[in-house]
Design a protein around this motif. Structure first.
Motif, PDB file in Angstrom:
ATOM      1  N   LYS A 165     129.452   9.268  96.755  1.00 37.53           N
ATOM      2  CA  LYS A 165     128.692  10.301  96.040  1.00 37.53           C
ATOM      3  C   LYS A 165     129.630  11.362  95.475  1.00 37.53           C
ATOM      4  N   ILE A 166     130.562  10.955  94.638  1.00 42.66           N
ATOM      5  CA  ILE A 166     131.573  11.870  94.081  1.00 42.66           C
ATOM      6  C   ILE A 166     130.906  12.951  93.240  1.00 42.66           C
ATOM      7  N   GLN A 167     131.441  14.200  93.364  1.00 41.48           N
ATOM      8  CA  GLN A 167     130.912  15.333  92.610  1.00 41.48           C
ATOM      9  C   GLN A 167     131.903  15.733  91.518  1.00 41.48           C
ATOM     10  N   ARG A 168     131.418  16.525  90.541  1.00 40.02           N
ATOM     11  CA  ARG A 168     132.238  16.850  89.367  1.00 40.02           C
ATOM     12  C   ARG A 168     133.532  17.573  89.741  1.00 40.02           C
ATOM     13  N   HIS A 169     133.479  18.416  90.808  1.00 43.30           N
ATOM     14  CA  HIS A 169     134.691  19.166  91.176  1.00 43.30           C
ATOM     15  C   HIS A 169     135.731  18.272  91.833  1.00 43.30           C
ATOM     16  N   GLN A 170     135.375  17.010  92.147  1.00 42.54           N
ATOM     17  CA  GLN A 170     136.333  16.118  92.799  1.00 42.54           C
ATOM     18  C   GLN A 170     137.131  15.295  91.785  1.00 42.54           C
TER      19      GLN A 170
ATOM     20  N   ALA B 169     158.115   5.811  96.422  1.00 42.72           N
ATOM     21  CA  ALA B 169     157.447   5.321  95.212  1.00 42.72           C
ATOM     22  C   ALA B 169     156.149   6.100  95.051  1.00 42.72           C
ATOM     23  N   ILE B 170     155.913   6.628  93.840  1.00 46.67           N
ATOM     24  CA  ILE B 170     154.711   7.442  93.596  1.00 46.67           C
ATOM     25  C   ILE B 170     154.023   6.914  92.338  1.00 46.67           C
ATOM     26  N   LYS B 171     152.723   6.687  92.428  1.00 51.10           N
ATOM     27  CA  LYS B 171     151.908   6.362  91.256  1.00 51.10           C
ATOM     28  C   LYS B 171     150.711   7.300  91.269  1.00 51.10           C
ATOM     29  N   SER B 172     150.217   7.617  90.064  1.00 45.66           N
ATOM     30  CA  SER B 172     149.053   8.504  90.012  1.00 45.66           C
ATOM     31  C   SER B 172     147.994   7.899  89.110  1.00 45.66           C
ATOM     32  N   ILE B 173     146.777   8.347  89.314  1.00 47.91           N
ATOM     33  CA  ILE B 173     145.658   7.918  88.471  1.00 47.91           C
ATOM     34  C   ILE B 173     144.781   9.143  88.261  1.00 47.91           C
ATOM     35  N   ARG B 174     144.325   9.347  87.041  1.00 50.35           N
ATOM     36  CA  ARG B 174     143.471  10.501  86.770  1.00 50.35           C
ATOM     37  C   ARG B 174     142.019  10.074  86.850  1.00 50.35           C
ATOM     38  N   VAL B 175     141.245  10.794  87.644  1.00 50.56           N
ATOM     39  CA  VAL B 175     139.827  10.463  87.810  1.00 50.56           C
ATOM     40  C   VAL B 175     139.014  11.474  87.009  1.00 50.56           C
ATOM     41  N   ASP B 176     138.208  10.961  86.099  1.00 47.81           N
ATOM     42  CA  ASP B 176     137.370  11.792  85.239  1.00 47.81           C
ATOM     43  C   ASP B 176     135.916  11.544  85.639  1.00 47.81           C
ATOM     44  N   VAL B 177     135.214  12.591  86.104  1.00 49.64           N
ATOM     45  CA  VAL B 177     133.824  12.433  86.559  1.00 49.64           C
ATOM     46  C   VAL B 177     132.898  12.832  85.421  1.00 49.64           C
ATOM     47  N   TYR B 178     132.000  11.905  85.041  1.00 52.82           N
ATOM     48  CA  TYR B 178     131.064  12.150  83.933  1.00 52.82           C
ATOM     49  C   TYR B 178     129.697  12.563  84.478  1.00 52.82           C
ATOM     50  N   TYR B 179     129.045  13.521  83.775  1.00 54.05           N
ATOM     51  CA  TYR B 179     127.723  13.973  84.198  1.00 54.05           C
ATOM     52  C   TYR B 179     127.036  14.603  82.999  1.00 54.05           C
ATOM     53  N   LEU B 180     125.715  14.741  83.078  1.00 53.70           N
ATOM     54  CA  LEU B 180     124.920  15.430  82.054  1.00 53.70           C
ATOM     55  C   LEU B 180     123.777  16.134  82.762  1.00 53.70           C
ATOM     56  N   ASP B 181     123.767  17.483  82.692  1.00 51.88           N
ATOM     57  CA  ASP B 181     122.672  18.258  83.300  1.00 51.88           C
ATOM     58  C   ASP B 181     121.513  18.381  82.313  1.00 51.88           C
TER      59      ASP B 181
ATOM     60  N   GLY C  72     128.004  11.028  91.514  1.00 44.66           N
ATOM     61  CA  GLY C  72     127.081  10.436  92.476  1.00 44.66           C
ATOM     62  C   GLY C  72     127.432   9.020  92.874  1.00 44.66           C
ATOM     63  N   GLU C  73     128.380   8.388  92.149  1.00 41.97           N
ATOM     64  CA  GLU C  73     128.762   7.032  92.511  1.00 41.97           C
ATOM     65  C   GLU C  73     129.962   7.067  93.459  1.00 41.97           C
ATOM     66  N   THR C  74     130.435   5.877  93.859  1.00 38.02           N
ATOM     67  CA  THR C  74     131.478   5.782  94.886  1.00 38.02           C
ATOM     68  C   THR C  74     132.831   5.529  94.248  1.00 38.02           C
ATOM     69  N   LEU C  75     133.785   6.417  94.559  1.00 39.77           N
ATOM     70  CA  LEU C  75     135.169   6.232  94.102  1.00 39.77           C
ATOM     71  C   LEU C  75     135.920   5.479  95.193  1.00 39.77           C
TER      72      LEU C  75
ATOM     73  N   SER D  93     138.394  -0.492  93.198  1.00 39.54           N
ATOM     74  CA  SER D  93     137.356  -1.454  93.565  1.00 39.54           C
ATOM     75  C   SER D  93     136.010  -0.745  93.659  1.00 39.54           C
ATOM     76  N   GLY D  94     135.925   0.453  93.069  1.00 40.25           N
ATOM     77  CA  GLY D  94     134.674   1.214  93.118  1.00 40.25           C
ATOM     78  C   GLY D  94     133.832   0.968  91.886  1.00 40.25           C
ATOM     79  N   GLN D  95     132.996   1.967  91.532  1.00 33.56           N
ATOM     80  CA  GLN D  95     132.027   1.791  90.446  1.00 33.56           C
ATOM     81  C   GLN D  95     132.543   2.468  89.174  1.00 33.56           C
ATOM     82  N   ALA D  96     133.604   1.921  88.598  1.00 28.49           N
ATOM     83  CA  ALA D  96     134.196   2.543  87.408  1.00 28.49           C
ATOM     84  C   ALA D  96     133.335   2.282  86.183  1.00 28.49           C
TER      85      ALA D  96
END
Length: 868
Positions: free
Chosen positions: A75-80, A96-108, A31-34, A10-13
Motif C-alpha cells: 500500500k505505497i503512499q505518494r510520500h514514499q 557495488a551500488i545501483k539505484s532505481i527511482r520510484v515514481d508514485v502516481y495518483y489522482l485526487d 496503494g499498490e505493492t512495491l 516483482s511488484g505491481q509496476a
C-alpha cells in the motif's frame, strides 16, 4: 570476486523505463505493492543494504535500512516515492551500488470554485457580470482538465462567451473557465473532468457545479457574545447560522492553530464544549464554504476564569545598606497573582484578620507599572512596634465562581533575610552509580524562601531533565544516580517568597563512583594446538580510577591477579595451547564501585566454509531424470586453526526431514582463497536440495554452512547446445522487451492462482512436475486484443566466416508450448540478427486454442551473424 549488483522488480509496476546514466524509473500506482529485489554476485557472499533518499521528512526510511535482498512496501503512499539504493559489499574492492527511482502516481478528486471579477456585487450572479470557474486536483503526473456544459463539451473557440485558459503561475495545474457577460444559457450544470490519461489504470474523476442566477458566496452570523468569559466546569455552546449563500454552505468550527478539544460536540453549526477547562480557552472560528467566492469566517474568544500562582516578597528600606527590618524604617510588601481575565482581578489587604484601608502610613497601590501585571503593594512608612503582625493579601475575580487566593506575610522583629550554608561533611558528596543521594543546603531566615537547584555548568540539565528544580526544604533528592550526574550543583534563594534582596547561593560537589567500563566485552579467538595466544583487557573509564585490581580466570579457576599502576590494560598469554587451554577466559577489573568483565572464547573450531555462488548451477547430463551439480567453496581463514582433515557433507531433498551424510577427505593444507570442487550426482530433476558442509579438524567439527541447490537446465550461449528451463530467477539471461505492452511471468503450477482463470494455463510443467517453472502470459482482463508481450533470448555468437568456403550456419531452434484457453491469441517466434532494429516475418507461428497439452515446436534457422 568483488560484488556486482542489479535491481529487478516483482511488484505491481505500471511502467519501467531506462533513464540516463543507466538509472531506471519504476512507476507504480498509489496503494499498490512495491517489491524490489537486489540480485548480487560476488564471493564471499556480499552483504546487502537498501537505503532511500529524496523522501519527505515524514518518511525516515534511511534511519531504518533494510538488510535483506527484497524490499517490499505494501500500500505505497505518494510520500514514499523517491530514489532507492541497493548497496552490496563483501570487503573486496569498492561496494557495488545501483539505484532505481520510484515514481508514485495518483489522482485526487477535483473541486470547482466560483469567483466574480473583483469590485463587482458579491451577493449574487446576474447579467453583465464576468464569472470564473476554477478546477483544481492534486495528481502525479500533471493533470489535464476538460469542461462540459450539460452534455456539451466546451473547448476554446466553441462558444464566443467562453474562454478556457491555464494561468501561468499554476504551471498547468489549474484550469479556468471564464464566462463573459452572463447569458441565460450560461445558467447550467458545469462538469470538470480531471484526467492523467489513464496512466497506471487511474480512471478519470469528475465534479459537477450548478450555476444559477441565485448562486452567491456564503455569509454567516454568530449568535454569541465576544469575548465569552466563563467559569471552569461550565458548558459553553457556540451557535453559527448561515444568512446567505447558494448552494447551501457547509459550516465547520476551527480553533486557532490547534485542533478542537476531544470532548467537543458538533451538530451542524452548533459547537458544544462541556465541562470547560483553562486548556480549552482560545479563539474559535466558524467557517462557511460553498466553493463560491471566499469562505466566510467569524470568530469569538473564549476566556476561562482562573487564579493561580500567588507569591510575595519583602523589600526592606531601599535607602539603607543593610537588609534587616528595623523600627522607624520603610518596608514594602509586594504580592503577585496570575489571573484570567486580568481586568477582573481585585485585591484587598488584611492585618491580623481585619480589613486594612489605605492611609498616610499604610499606602496600598494596585498593579505597580514597574513590576509584573497582577501585582499589589503595601507600603508601611515609618515602621512602628505596633505594625508587627500577619498581613494577608486577598486576590479575587469580580465575576465570582473562582476560589479566592490568600497569602500570609509575617512582619516581626525576628523577620530576617535568608542565609545559606552546606552542612558539615555534605560536600563533596561521594556516592555509587545506581544509589539514591540527597544534596543538602541549609537555609535560615524568616520568612523562609524557596530554594532553586541548578547545575553550575549551565549547559547540563538537572537529573529530571529540567534546567532548574524548586525545593521547599533545601534538599535535592536524586534516585538511581548515574555517572553523568557528577559535577557542581548550585543552591540559591528564589527572588520570591522571601526578601527582595540579591539571591544568596552556595555550591555542593557530587562525585559518582562507577565500575570500570572495559573492552572487549566478548571476543572469539580461534587457534590451533601448540600455538601462542595473547588476550588483552583494557579499561576505558572508571571512578575511582586509581584503585584498580584485576583477576584472570578460566572455567572458574584463578589464573592470575594483580593491581594496575600507571597502565590502562592487562594481558594474559598462553605460550603453547593445549587441549585443556580451550574455553572461556574471563578478566574481571574491579574498583570500589564494582566490576567490569572482558570475556574471550578460545576455540580450535574451524571457521565455516563459504560457498561460491558465481559458478553456473547444474552440470548438463544427457539423461532424462537426473542431474548433477558442481559444488564449489572456499575455506574461511583455513590457517587460523589446525589443518582441516575432511568435510562432512549433508544433503536432503527440500521439504524432507532425513539428511544423507558422507565425508569428503582433504589431502594437504588448504590455501586461503583456494576453490574446492565436489560433484553431486544422481540428483532428481527438477527437485531442489539443501546442502550442509562442516569442516573437521583434530579439535572436532567446525562451523557449518547451508545453501539451497535449485535445478535449471545449463546454459552457455557459446556452447553448441543451449538449454533453458526457466528454473532460476534470472531466466537464463532472457530479458523482457521494453517496447511491448506487458511482460511474461515466471511461475509454476503450484504457485498459479486458478481461482480467476480455471479454464486456461498448464497444470504442470512439460516434464509433469507441479514444482517446475515456465514462462506464462495472462490474457484475461485488463489485457486487450492486439497487445504484445515479447521475451528476448541472450545474443548467440556464430563462428566467423570460413575464407576457404561456405560454412553451414544452420541451427535447430525448438521449444515446448502450451496454448490452452479461448483468448490465447497467437504465438510468434522471430529471428533478430545483429544490427537489426525490426524483424519482418516470424520463423514459426501458431494461433488459437491447442488444447491442454505441452507440444514441441521446431524451426530451422540460418543466421549469418550474431542473433537473438
Amino acid at each position: 570476486a568483488p560484488p556486482s549488483v542489479r535491481i529487478v522488480h516483482s511488484g505491481q509496476a505500471c511502467n519501467i523505463e531506462e533513464e540516463r546514466y543507466t538509472e531506471r524509473v519504476y512507476t507504480i500506482k498509489e496503494g499498490e505493492t512495491l517489491e524490489l529485489t537486489c540480485l548480487v554476485t560476488g564471493h564471499p557472499r556480499p552483504q546487502i543494504r537498501w537505503t532511500k533518499t529524496a523522501g519527505s521528512a515524514s518518511d525516515r526510511f534511511q534511519d531504518s535500512s533494510v538488510f535483506n535482498e527484497t524490499l517490499r512496501i505494501s500500500k505505497i503512499q505518494r510520500h514514499q516515492g523517491g530514489r532507492y539504493y541497493c548497496k552490496a559489499e563483501n570487503g573486496l574492492g569498492s561496494p557495488a551500488i545501483k539505484s532505481i527511482r520510484v515514481d508514485v502516481y495518483y489522482l485526487d478528486d477535483p473541486s470547482v470554485t466560483v469567483h466574480q471579477s473583483i469590485g463587482e456585487a458579491k451577493e449574487q450572479f446576474y447579467y453583465e457580470r464576468t464569472v470564473f470557474l476554477r478546477c483544481v486536483a492534486n495528481s502525479n503526473p500533471p493533470v489535464r482538465y476538460s469542461w462540459r456544459r450539460g452534455r456539451d463539451v466546451l473547448s476554446q473557440g466553441s462558444d464566443k462567451g467562453v474562454e478556457i485558459y491555464e494561468p501561468f503561475f499554476t504551471q498547468g495545474e489549474t484550469k479556468i473557465l471564464k464566462l463573459k457577460n452572463l447569458r441565460p444559457q450560461d445558467y447550467a450544470n458545469y462538469s470538470c473532468i480531471a484526467s492523467v490519461r489513464n496512466v497506471c489504470s487511474i480512471p478519470d474523476k469528475m465534479v459537477v457545479f450548478r450555476l444559477s442566477n441565485k448562486t452567491a458566496s456564503p455569509s454567516i452570523k454568530l449568535l454569541v457574545e465576544d469575548p465569552i468569559v466563563v467559569n471552569p466546569g461550565e458548558t459553553v455552546t457556540l451557535v453559527c447560522i448561515t444568512s446567505g449563500g447558494e448552494p447551501t454552505p457547509t459550516l465547520t468550527w476551527v480553533r486557532g492553530t490547534e485542533t478542537l478539544p476531544q470532548k467537543s460536540v458538533l451538530n451542524r453549526g452548533t459547537l458544544t464544549l462541556p465541562a470547560i477547562t483553562s486548556e480549552d480557552a482560545g479563539i474559535y472560528s466558524c467557517v462557511a464554504n460553498n466553493n463560491v467566492g471566499n469562505p466566510a469566517k467569524k470568530s469569538t474568544t473564549i476566556i476561562v476564569r482562573a487564579l493561580k500562582k500567588g507569591r510575595f516578597w519583602i523589600t526592606p528600606d531601599p535607602y539603607h545598606n543593610d537588609d534587616n527590618i528595623q523600627i522607624g524604617r520603610e518596608v514594602k510588601i509586594s504580592c503577585q497573582v496570575e489571573a484570567t481575565p486580568p481586568e477582573e482581578l481585585a485585591f484587598s489587604w488584611l492585618k491580623n484578620g481585619r480589613p486594612l484601608r489605605s492611609s498616610e502610613r499604610m499606602v496600598i497601590t494596585q498593579t505597580d507599572p514597574d513590576a509584573s501585571p497582577g501585582t499589589t503593594n503595601l507600603d508601611i512608612i515609618d515602621l512602628k512596634f505596633t505594625d508587627f503582625g500577619t498581613y494577608t493579601c486577598m486576590a479575587s475575580l469580580k465575576g465570582g465562581g473562582i476560589a479566592d487566593i490568600s497569602i500570609d506575610v509575617n512582619i516581626s522583629s525576628t523577620t530576617v533575610p535568608p542565609k545559606l550554608s552546606i552542612p558539615s561533611g555534605k560536600s563533596p558528596l561521594v556516592t555509587r552509580e545506581g544509589d539514591t543521594v540527597e544534596l543538602q543546603c541549609q537555609v535560615t531566615g524568616k520568612p523562609k524562601p524557596i530554594i532553586l537547584w541548578s547545575r553550575v555548568d549551565k549547559e547540563a540539565p538537572m537529573p529530571d531533565g529540567s534546567m532548574e528544580t524548586e525545593s521547599y526544604d533545601g534538599i535535592l533528592r536524586i534516585v538511581n544516580v548515574s555517572r553523568e550526574m557528577t559535577g557542581s550543583y548550585r543552591c540559591q534563594t528564589s527572588q520570591y517568597n522571601g526578601f527582595n534582596v540579591k539571591p544568596r547561593e552556595t555550591v555542593v560537589e557530587l562525585i559518582v563512583q562507577y565500575p570500570p567500563t572495559v573492552e572487549p566485552m566478548f571476543t572469539e579467538m580461534r587457534q590451533g594446538l601448540g600455538r601462542n595466544i595473547v588476550m588483552n583487557c583494557r579499561v576505558l573509564r572508571a571512578y575511582p580510577s586509581r584503585v584498580l585490581s584485576y583477576e584472570w580466570r578460566l572455567a572458574g579457576r584463578v589464573l592470575r591477579t594483580g593491581h594496575f599502576d600507571s597502565q590502562d590494560s592487562t594481558e594474559y598469554s598462553v605460550s603453547s595451547l593445549a587441549r585443556e587451554g580451550y574455553g572461556v577466559y574471563n578478566c574481571s577489573i574491579m574498583n570500589e564501585a564494582g566490576t567490569g568483565r572482558c570475556s574471550f572464547l578460545v576455540t580450535g573450531q574451524a571457521y565455516a566454509p563459504e560457498f561460491y555462488y558465481d559458478t553456473y548451477n547444474p552440470l548438463w547430463q544427457n539423461r532424462l531424470r537426473v542431474y548433477s551439480y558442481s559444488l564449489q567453496w572456499t575455506q574461511m581463514n583455513p590457517n587460523a586453526v589446525d589443518r582441516i582433515l575432511a568435510y562432512r557433507l549433508g544433503i536432503r531433498q527440500a521439504g524432507q526431514q532425513r539428511w544423507w551424510e558422507q565425508e569428503i577427505p582433504v589431502n594437504g593444507m588448504i590455501q586461503k582463497g583456494e576453490l574446492i570442487t565436489y560433484n553431486l550426482s544422481e540428483l532428481i530433476k527438477p527437485e531442489a536440495y539443501e546442502v550442509r558442509l562442516t569442516p573437521i579438524t583434530k579439535f572436532g567439527e567446525g562451523d557449518s554452512t547451508i545453501r539451497m541447490i535449485k535445478y535449471s537446465a545449463p546454459m552457455n550461449p557459446h556452447l553448441r547446445n543451449f538449454h533453458c528451463g526457466f528454473e532460476e530467477d534470472p531466466i537464463c539471461m532472457f530479458t523482457q522487451e521494453k517496447s511491448d505492452n506487458f511482460d511474461w511471468t515466471r511461475q509454476s503450477a503450484s504457485t498459479r492462482d486458478t481461482k480467476y482463470t480455471p479454464n486456461t494455463g498448464p497444470t504442470t510443467d512439460r516434464s509433469g512436475s507441479k514444482q517446475g517453472f515456465y514462462m506464462y502470459i495472462e490474457t484475461s482482463r485488463p489485457r486487450l486484443e492486439g497487445e504484445k508481450a515479447r521475451l528476448m533470448s541472450p545474443t548467440f555468437n556464430i563462428a566467423p566466416k570460413n575464407p576457404y568456403g561456405a560454412i553451414n550456419s544452420a541451427y535447430c531452434f525448438s521449444f515446448y508450448y502450451h496454448m490452452y484457453g479461448k483468448h490465447i491469441g497467437t504465438l510468434n517466434a522471430y529471428l533478430r540478427l545483429k544490427g537489426q532494429t525490426t524483424v519482418d516475418s516470424p520463423v514459426w507461428s501458431l494461433s488459437g486454442n491447442q488444447g491442454e497439452h505441452w507440444r514441441l515446436a521446431t524451426a530451422n534457422i540460418h543466421p549469418n551473424t550474431s542473433f537473438q
